[in-house]
Design a protein around this motif. Structure first.
Motif, mmCIF file in Angstrom:
data_model
loop_
_atom_site.group_PDB
_atom_site.id
_atom_site.type_symbol
_atom_site.label_atom_id
_atom_site.label_comp_id
_atom_site.label_asym_id
_atom_site.label_seq_id
_atom_site.Cartn_x
_atom_site.Cartn_y
_atom_site.Cartn_z
ATOM 1 N N LEU A 129 23.744 -1.234 0.370
ATOM 2 C CA LEU A 129 23.357 -0.308 1.013
ATOM 3 C C LEU A 129 22.012 0.399 0.318
ATOM 4 N N ALA A 130 22.116 0.783 -0.765
ATOM 5 C CA ALA A 130 20.850 0.922 -1.572
ATOM 6 C C ALA A 130 19.795 0.093 -1.303
ATOM 7 N N LYS A 131 19.863 -1.167 -1.530
ATOM 8 C CA LYS A 131 19.113 -2.365 -1.411
ATOM 9 C C LYS A 131 18.409 -2.326 0.100
ATOM 10 N N ALA A 132 19.218 -2.107 1.120
ATOM 11 C CA ALA A 132 18.911 -2.009 2.578
ATOM 12 C C ALA A 132 18.200 -0.808 2.828
ATOM 13 N N GLU A 133 18.715 0.162 2.187
ATOM 14 C CA GLU A 133 17.644 1.406 2.586
ATOM 15 C C GLU A 133 16.314 1.364 2.110
ATOM 16 N N ALA A 134 16.329 0.780 0.707
ATOM 17 C CA ALA A 134 14.873 0.531 0.197
ATOM 18 C C ALA A 134 14.237 -0.341 0.835
ATOM 19 N N LYS A 135 14.719 -1.274 1.327
ATOM 20 C CA LYS A 135 13.783 -2.416 2.261
ATOM 21 C C LYS A 135 13.453 -1.869 3.318
ATOM 22 N N ALA A 136 13.951 -0.908 4.238
ATOM 23 C CA ALA A 136 13.737 -0.263 5.555
ATOM 24 C C ALA A 136 12.529 0.870 5.146
ATOM 25 N N LEU A 137 12.480 1.605 4.102
ATOM 26 C CA LEU A 137 11.308 2.488 3.629
ATOM 27 C C LEU A 137 10.330 1.474 3.124
ATOM 28 N N ARG A 138 10.628 0.497 2.262
ATOM 29 C CA ARG A 138 9.236 -0.458 1.795
ATOM 30 C C ARG A 138 8.675 -1.112 3.137
ATOM 31 N N ALA A 139 9.273 -1.271 4.036
ATOM 32 C CA ALA A 139 8.876 -1.859 5.568
ATOM 33 C C ALA A 139 7.944 -0.793 6.094
ATOM 34 N N PHE A 140 8.501 0.667 5.998
ATOM 35 C CA PHE A 140 7.757 1.798 6.709
ATOM 36 C C PHE A 140 6.156 1.910 5.914
ATOM 37 N N ASP A 141 6.436 1.924 4.621
ATOM 38 C CA ASP A 141 5.168 2.096 3.736
ATOM 39 C C ASP A 141 4.036 0.921 4.009
ATOM 40 N N HIS A 142 4.606 -0.304 4.281
ATOM 41 C CA HIS A 142 3.765 -1.579 4.471
ATOM 42 C C HIS A 142 3.196 -1.050 5.760
ATOM 43 N N PHE A 143 3.882 -0.733 6.791
ATOM 44 C CA PHE A 143 3.520 -0.456 8.246
ATOM 45 C C PHE A 143 2.292 0.386 8.040
ATOM 46 N N LEU A 144 2.576 1.442 7.226
ATOM 47 C CA LEU A 144 1.512 2.569 7.284
ATOM 48 C C LEU A 144 0.271 1.944 6.672
ATOM 49 N N LEU A 145 0.145 1.282 5.732
ATOM 50 C CA LEU A 145 -0.825 0.695 5.183
ATOM 51 C C LEU A 145 -1.673 -0.228 5.659
ATOM 52 N N VAL A 146 -0.765 -1.196 6.524
ATOM 53 C CA VAL A 146 -1.588 -2.084 7.513
ATOM 54 C C VAL A 146 -2.379 -1.500 8.424
ATOM 55 N N ASN A 147 -1.875 -0.520 9.010
ATOM 56 C CA ASN A 147 -2.387 0.280 10.336
ATOM 57 C C ASN A 147 -3.377 1.246 9.860
ATOM 58 N N VAL A 148 -3.869 1.577 8.702
ATOM 59 C CA VAL A 148 -4.899 2.138 8.203
ATOM 60 C C VAL A 148 -6.080 1.383 7.661
ATOM 61 N N TYR A 149 -5.729 0.382 6.867
ATOM 62 C CA TYR A 149 -6.742 -0.286 6.100
ATOM 63 C C TYR A 149 -7.161 -1.667 6.676
ATOM 64 N N ALA A 150 -6.327 -2.073 8.006
ATOM 65 C CA ALA A 150 -6.591 -3.275 8.596
ATOM 66 C C ALA A 150 -6.887 -3.087 10.095
ATOM 67 N N LYS A 151 -7.514 -4.143 10.753
ATOM 68 C CA LYS A 151 -7.603 -4.081 12.160
ATOM 69 C C LYS A 151 -6.286 -3.782 12.805
ATOM 70 N N GLY A 152 -6.325 -3.282 13.938
ATOM 71 C CA GLY A 152 -5.236 -3.290 14.856
ATOM 72 C C GLY A 152 -4.588 -4.727 15.156
ATOM 73 N N TYR A 153 -3.170 -4.761 15.164
ATOM 74 C CA TYR A 153 -2.612 -6.073 15.254
ATOM 75 C C TYR A 153 -3.145 -6.685 16.583
ATOM 76 N N ASN A 154 -3.729 -7.887 16.773
ATOM 77 C CA ASN A 154 -4.259 -8.560 17.896
ATOM 78 C C ASN A 154 -3.647 -9.865 17.931
ATOM 79 N N PRO A 155 -2.809 -10.169 18.940
ATOM 80 C CA PRO A 155 -2.057 -11.673 18.731
ATOM 81 C C PRO A 155 -2.896 -12.731 18.508
ATOM 82 N N THR A 156 -4.225 -12.770 19.129
ATOM 83 C CA THR A 156 -5.499 -13.531 18.992
ATOM 84 C C THR A 156 -5.951 -13.948 17.564
#
Length: 476
Positions: A129-156
């Motif tokens: 459970l601890a590992k799973a919760e940490a992974k969920a929050l790690r995903a959230f923090d990476h999501f914030l970072l990529v949406n600030v410091y990179a272009k918006g996701y474009n499939p092409t």
């Protein structure tokens, strides 16, 4: 395993970044020793986790700046972004970033839990459970970072667009190489997929991520990637765990509102996982961050969100006559989340998925379900538009009204700008009150490089593997 790791520094102090890493080598006197599975589980709960967005909050059509903070002021990153100025060197203006540092500080915390908990003493289920919760929050923090410091996701282009550093392990000596946007999204999705089977519907406290939160984040990731069927399914899963909408109409008309019936964090049932922009008292920053005349007009005159929370009459915080407004309710009276995820965003993501699948009636049924809890009188129930574009416009504007302040509008503009049908050229006429300087119209094109925030200068200097995602020049 790195036994007896001290974590008091992770909670109380932010250390200097090196590349994309935080260094926490020393064990302060009186620090907490973490060695059991339960210790690691409790470490996931971080009640005052906050993400200060002062490097980019004005790059939207929803925020405003008091004219005395712009006119005659030496250019800074806020004025450069507010006036959409592409001619000034932003890299030198962002020497450091609290947002960037905190995201990686938190990621380092989650990585420590993920890499160490299996070797701790205690129940295997608690470890999972601890590992799973940490992974969920790690995903959230990476999501914030990529949406600030990179272009918006474009499939092409996502497979070649520069992203951010993925940090997937506790490694104090790392100088990671930047991944692409597609690689970062794949990492986020993998973390969520691995976490969800072990998460709980009702965690120990609201600072632990729940199943409703994880499914909501998964929906958001799919939506940003334009994977509509997967996003809709994830919305349905999230709402199966928490589908509450706080009734602001009833709260205003029958319960007396925040002056009579305070709703403080963490007592808002819409909130799926508590995190903040500034901290527990975060909505007080509304005093210094006015919303734009455009957003104020979008609310109209019968929206409980505006009528209850915003002030238009204080000359201390506004230029009277500009049409701007500011959030004026103390956090001790009502907590309105501006970060993290909440059920109402899940509903609006669900509506967007339905609209994109051309189920316009279904989309509007979801929108109207929300509006019944937000609109005080008049046209509460909206009719079904004739086109998908008109329906999407309603949903997008509802997102602006429901998810004001924070970083969500910035993220939405970036992702929608990758689609010609929904791309927006933002225009700002300024100043509106001061007559001593010429009034000008400032323009932010959908393709502007301003939407990609440069990495902080102190980080660029320390990690040669990290390169800018724009064509701006390094000053060294």
């Amino acid at each position: 395993m790195k036994k007896n790791i001290a974590f008091i520094a992770l909670i109380a102090t932010f250390f200097t970044l090196a590349g994309c890493k935080k260094y926490t080598d020393l064990t302060p006197k009186g620090s907490l020793v973490v060695e059991t599975a339960q210790d690691y589980y409790e470490l996931v709960s971080f009640p005052n986790r906050a993400y200060t967005i002062t490097n980019f909050q004005y790059l939207v059509d929803d925020m405003w700046f008091k004219e005395s903070n712009v006119i005659g002021i030496t250019p800074n990153i806020n004025t450069v972004h507010f006036l959409f100025n592409e001619n000034i060197d932003r890299v030198s203006l962002i020497n450091s970033s609290n947002f960037y540092e905190r995201c990686y500080l938190y990621i380092n915390r989650w990585n420590t839990i993920i890499s160490s908990v299996d070797e701790s003493k205690g129940d295997a289920n608690v470890k999972a459970l601890a590992k799973a919760e940490a992974k969920a929050l790690r995903a959230f923090d990476h999501f914030l970072l990529v949406n600030v410091y990179a272009k918006g996701y474009n499939p092409t282009t996502a497979a070649t667009d520069g992203g951010i550093c993925i940090m997937d392990k506790y490694d104090l000596e790392a100088q990671p190489v930047k991944s692409t946007v597609a690689e970062v999204y794949a990492f986020i999705q993998k973390d969520l997929d691995e976490a969800i089977p072990y998460l709980q519907a009702q965690p120990a406290d609201p600072y632990h991520p729940s199943l409703a939160f994880a499914w909501a984040l998964k929906a958001k990731v799919h939506l940003f990637k334009r994977e509509i069927a997967q996003a809709k399914q994830a919305c349905e899963m999230s709402l199966s765990y928490n589908n509450q909408i706080f009734d602001l109409v009833n709260y205003t008309t029958k319960l007396g509102g925040p002056t009579v019936t305070p709703i403080v964090a963490p007592n808002n049932p819409e909130v799926l996982s508590y995190m903040y922009i500034q901290g527990y008292n975060e909505t007080n920053f509304g005093y210094s961050w006015p919303i734009s005349p455009e957003l104020r007009n979008l609310f109209g005159t019968n929206d409980a969100r505006f009528n209850m929370f915003f002030n238009t009459t204080s000359a201390s915080f506004l230029d009277i006559g500009s049409g701007a407004a500011y959030y004026s309710i103390a956090y001790t009276r009502f907590f309105y989340p501006t970060a993290g995820l909440k059920t109402t965003e899940v509903y609006l993501m669900q509506a967007e998925c339905l609209a994109r699948e051309n189920d316009l009636a279904g989309a509007m049924a979801v929108v109207n379900k929300l509006r019944e809890k937000r609109i005080l009188s008049g046209s509460i129930i909206l009719s079904v538009p004739a086109t998908r574009k008109e329906t999407m416009d309603i949903i997008i504007n509802e997102r602006r009204k429901e998810m004001f302040l924070g970083f969500n509008r910035f993220f939405d503009l970036k992702r929608l700008n990758t689609e010609p049908e929904y791309a927006k050229t933002v225009t700002r006429v300024y100043p509106l009150v001061n007559k001593t300087v010429p009034q000008q119209t400032y323009t932010l094109l959908p393709t502007s490089r301003l939407y990609v925030i440069p990495f902080p200068l102190n980080v660029l200097k320390k990690n040669p593997n990290l390169t800018l995602n724009t064509d701006e020049k390094l000053p060294f």
